[in-house]
Motif scaffolding. Structure first.
Motif, PDB file in Angstrom:
ATOM      1  N   LEU A 159      -4.638  -2.908  -1.531  1.00 22.37           N
ATOM      2  CA  LEU A 159      -4.797  -1.871  -0.513  1.00 22.37           C
ATOM      3  C   LEU A 159      -4.970  -2.558   0.824  1.00 22.37           C
ATOM      4  O   LEU A 159      -5.813  -3.441   0.986  1.00 22.37           O
ATOM      5  N   GLY A 160      -4.155  -2.163   1.784  1.00 20.65           N
ATOM      6  CA  GLY A 160      -4.244  -2.788   3.097  1.00 20.65           C
ATOM      7  C   GLY A 160      -3.952  -1.793   4.191  1.00 20.65           C
ATOM      8  O   GLY A 160      -3.585  -0.646   3.950  1.00 20.65           O
ATOM      9  N   ASP A 161      -4.127  -2.259   5.405  1.00 20.34           N
ATOM     10  CA  ASP A 161      -3.837  -1.423   6.563  1.00 20.34           C
ATOM     11  C   ASP A 161      -2.327  -1.291   6.727  1.00 20.34           C
ATOM     12  O   ASP A 161      -1.582  -2.217   6.414  1.00 20.34           O
ATOM     13  N   PRO A 162      -1.861  -0.156   7.229  1.00 23.40           N
ATOM     14  CA  PRO A 162      -0.433  -0.016   7.473  1.00 23.40           C
ATOM     15  C   PRO A 162       0.011  -1.020   8.544  1.00 23.40           C
ATOM     16  O   PRO A 162      -0.771  -1.388   9.410  1.00 23.40           O
ATOM     17  N   PRO A 163       1.226  -1.481   8.467  1.00 21.49           N
ATOM     18  CA  PRO A 163       1.698  -2.426   9.481  1.00 21.49           C
ATOM     19  C   PRO A 163       1.692  -1.788  10.867  1.00 21.49           C
ATOM     20  O   PRO A 163       1.969  -0.606  11.016  1.00 21.49           O
TER      21      PRO A 163
ATOM     22  N   ARG B 221      -5.862   3.469   4.231  1.00 23.20           N
ATOM     23  CA  ARG B 221      -5.268   2.251   3.710  1.00 23.20           C
ATOM     24  C   ARG B 221      -4.092   2.636   2.821  1.00 23.20           C
ATOM     25  O   ARG B 221      -4.035   3.731   2.282  1.00 23.20           O
ATOM     26  N   ILE B 222      -3.141   1.739   2.692  1.00 25.17           N
ATOM     27  CA  ILE B 222      -1.956   2.014   1.887  1.00 25.17           C
ATOM     28  C   ILE B 222      -1.760   0.905   0.867  1.00 25.17           C
ATOM     29  O   ILE B 222      -2.304  -0.194   1.006  1.00 25.17           O
ATOM     30  N   LEU B 223      -0.990   1.221  -0.156  1.00 26.86           N
ATOM     31  CA  LEU B 223      -0.662   0.229  -1.175  1.00 26.86           C
ATOM     32  C   LEU B 223       0.386  -0.706  -0.603  1.00 26.86           C
ATOM     33  O   LEU B 223       1.436  -0.291  -0.127  1.00 26.86           O
ATOM     34  N   ARG B 224       0.083  -2.007  -0.625  1.00 30.00           N
ATOM     35  CA  ARG B 224       1.004  -3.024  -0.122  1.00 30.00           C
ATOM     36  C   ARG B 224       1.149  -4.093  -1.193  1.00 30.00           C
ATOM     37  O   ARG B 224       0.453  -4.071  -2.202  1.00 30.00           O
ATOM     38  N   PHE B 225       2.043  -5.040  -0.969  1.00 29.09           N
ATOM     39  CA  PHE B 225       2.277  -6.115  -1.931  1.00 29.09           C
ATOM     40  C   PHE B 225       2.198  -7.453  -1.211  1.00 29.09           C
ATOM     41  O   PHE B 225       2.724  -7.601  -0.105  1.00 29.09           O
ATOM     42  N   ASP B 226       1.544  -8.417  -1.859  1.00 29.62           N
ATOM     43  CA  ASP B 226       1.446  -9.743  -1.256  1.00 29.62           C
ATOM     44  C   ASP B 226       2.714 -10.547  -1.562  1.00 29.62           C
ATOM     45  O   ASP B 226       3.652 -10.047  -2.186  1.00 29.62           O
ATOM     46  N   SER B 227       2.743 -11.800  -1.135  1.00 25.25           N
ATOM     47  CA  SER B 227       3.933 -12.634  -1.288  1.00 25.25           C
ATOM     48  C   SER B 227       4.272 -12.935  -2.740  1.00 25.25           C
ATOM     49  O   SER B 227       5.396 -13.301  -3.050  1.00 25.25           O
TER      50      SER B 227
END
Length: 98
Positions: free
Chosen positions: A15-19, A3-9
């Motif tokens: 932490l989310g899956d890579p695109p 999982r990678i560090l992502r940002f919401d809107s």
């Protein structure tokens, strides 16, 4: 899958899956054809070709104010396509000949 560090809107991290729809920004490399042009002070081409040495010879005989442009061209078997914009390399040439 890690999982990678992502940002919401709202800009909050999570932490989310890579695109999965990754876009390639760099096209496949192909050999570029370099075109050198000697242009007068009005931008009118006086000489053009692929030989850098001939370009330097032509520039040495050209009127004051002439410039050297170099551009990269990609070619499929039928057509040539300009890659980017022509670069004015006159100052580089003059500095190298000091």
């Amino acid at each position: 899958m890690s999982r990678i560090l992502r940002f919401d809107s709202k800009g909050e991290p999570f932490l989310g899956d890579p695109p999965s729809n990754v876009v390639a920004f760099h096209p496949k490399k192909s050999p570029l054809i370099l075109l050198y042009e000697v242009v007068d002070e009005d931008g009118v081409a006086e000489w053009g070709g692929e030989n850098a040495e001939h370009c330097m010879q032509w520039l040495s005989l050209a009127p004051t104010g002439s410039r050297v442009l170099v551009s990269g061209w990609d070619s499929d078997e039928e057509d040539a396509h300009l890659v980017g914009q022509p670069l004015d390399i006159t100052d580089i040439i003059k500095a190298a000949s000091l």
